[in-house]
Write an enzyme that holds these catalytic residues in place. Structure first.
Site, PDB file in Angstrom:
ATOM      1  N   ASP A 155      -1.026   6.801  -3.526  1.00  0.00           N
ATOM      2  CA  ASP A 155      -0.068   5.796  -3.975  1.00  0.00           C
ATOM      3  C   ASP A 155      -0.600   4.962  -5.132  1.00  0.00           C
ATOM      4  O   ASP A 155      -1.755   4.571  -5.174  1.00  0.00           O
ATOM      5  CB  ASP A 155       0.363   4.867  -2.851  1.00  0.00           C
ATOM      6  N   ASP A 308       5.839  -2.161   0.438  1.00  0.00           N
ATOM      7  CA  ASP A 308       5.085  -1.999  -0.816  1.00  0.00           C
ATOM      8  C   ASP A 308       4.542  -3.349  -1.295  1.00  0.00           C
ATOM      9  O   ASP A 308       4.530  -3.635  -2.500  1.00  0.00           O
ATOM     10  CB  ASP A 308       5.943  -1.334  -1.911  1.00  0.00           C
TER      11      ASP A 308
END
Ligand SMILES: [Zn+2]
Length: 428
Positions: A155, A308
């Site tokens: 990520d 996130d």
């Protein structure tokens, strides 16, 4: 021993049901209207509060090791507890990157010393997350899977080569772990800072087209089909991404995905000005994208919600978008924002929202958390649905204050979080 009394548990029919819960040795030992306090045990009065499973966030950036000025394991897990989370999965874009057993061992040591809730670390897919390398080099999957990791992710960057992703998925399938993918084709970023749409044109900011994300998802669902891997897509943001994932699920491919609160509640039209706190990756897209994400969640194409949470220093976010880092914080406001935008307006039920932040996340990754049941870990959040509060970044427990939502008034705030039966955060 602890007993939580007078609170409401939301049952499968979305009905608040008054049930008491006893916690013994970090586990739920009894649930029922007949459960009464015993002399000498701790009594938590949850009158007028919702009692729900502690939330699970599979997408959080703790920044430690390497970027402790942005966030630490201690501050990040306190911020998560403040938001009602009891389990979080830590993304690997730290320095060093957790790409070897030795680095995972060091990370587990830091977590055991400093975390306030459960932290499940990701391992990287490629060495040093080097998406610009001429040849991306895979980690040693056997070595890392023995290091007690949650899943594999790069990520922050996409895996650029189809060949690398094919090998990674084959390895992940072999060791029975998910590939959790940030989908972004570097050749389609085009130097953009926000979504390539009408608002970028108005503000004169270079745009990132939707295909930058969706083209890589389309590639990857076929690789998942070819390898049999569990492929999970991070922070889905476009209508095309939702369509590709819906079609892949219909074809029987093991693909799952998550959506973030900011992509559900905001789109490009909400960007008030060219300022750093509106810059996130993926960017806020068009209204039709936002609507597709809501539909995708409601019809099961999108499995769960993640934050996130991406803290940065003030000096990295105070300029224009072009000069700022990507990402906003979200752990401390996720539930209240979603409750206010979607449950108070009767678009989602309370049960749906609670599930997408707990049980559904656990189901997506076969985690033994996210449920209120006898024998389950006593991870619990108490929520005051009537509590009204205005978002104030200075009150965050996160070191990151980078949110564009300061000043928004929301309802439905967590007031107490218990992890393993112990209170780790409570209001005042
Ligand atoms: Zn990402």
């Amino acid at each position: 021993m602890t007993v939580i009394v007078n609170g409401y548990i939301v049952n499968e029919f979305n009905e608040p049901t008054r049930l008491n819960i006893r916690l013994v040795d970090g586990k739920i030992s009894e649930i029922g209207a007949e459960v009464k306090p015993i002399a000498g045990e701790e009594v938590i009065d949850a009158t007028d509060l919702i009692v729900a499973p502690g939330f699970i966030d599979v997408h959080m950036h703790l920044r430690e090791p390497g970027f402790e000025q942005k966030e630490t394991i201690s501050s990040g897990t306190m911020a998560a507890a403040h938001g009602g989370f009891t389990t979080i999965c830590a993304m690997p874009n730290t320095n060093p990157v957790p790409d070897s057993a030795a680095r995972l061992e060091a990370l587990h040591q830091l977590i055991s010393e400093d975390s306030h809730i459960r932290v499940l670390p990701y391992a990287a897919i490629t060495k040093a997350l080097d998406a610009n390398a001429s040849v991306e080099q895979l980690v040693d999957f056997d070595e890392l899977v023995a290091s007690d990791i949650f899943a594999f992710s790069d990520d922050g960057v996409g895996v650029q080569s189809a060949g690398t992703m094919y090998q990674a998925m084959a390895e992940a399938a072999r060791v029975n772990k998910a590939i959790v993918a940030h989908c972004e084709d570097n050749s389609l970023i085009l130097g953009g800072s926000m979504h390539d749409g009408r608002r970028a044109a108005q503000l004169g900011v270079k745009g990132i087209p939707s295909v930058c994300e969706s083209v890589q998802i389309a590639r990857d669902v076929l690789l998942a089909e070819a390898t049999g891997a569990h492929y999970h897509v991070c922070h889905v943001s476009t209508v095309e991404s939702v369509r590709v994932i819906r079609d892949a699920k219909a074809a029987g491919i093991h693909v799952t995905c998550e959506v973030c609160p900011h992509h559900l509640i905001s789109d490009e039209n909400d960007i008030t000005a060219n300022t750093g706190n509106w810059k996130m990756n993926p960017p806020l897209r068009a209204t039709r994208d936002r609507q597709a994400l809501i539909t995708g969640l409601m019809d099961g194409t999108i499995d769960c919600i993640s934050t996130d949470h991406a803290p940065h220093c003030e000096h990295e976010k105070c300029g224009k978008m072009e000069d700022s880092a990507f990402g906003i914080v979200g752990s401390e406001t996720a539930f209240a924002q979603l409750y206010t935008h979607f449950v108070k307006t009767k678009i989602f039920t309370l049960k749906q929202l609670l599930d997408w932040m707990s049980q559904a996340v656990a189901d997506t990754f076969s985690l033994p958390y996210g449920t209120l049941a006898v024998g389950a870990s006593a991870d619990i959040v108490l929520i005051d649905l009537n509590k009204q509060k205005t978002i104030d970044a200075t009150a965050f427990l996160s070191l990151g204050k980078n949110t564009p939502y300061t000043g928004q008034t929301c309802y439905g705030w967590p007031v107490r979080t218990l992890y393993n039966g112990k209170t780790v955060w409570q209001e005042n």
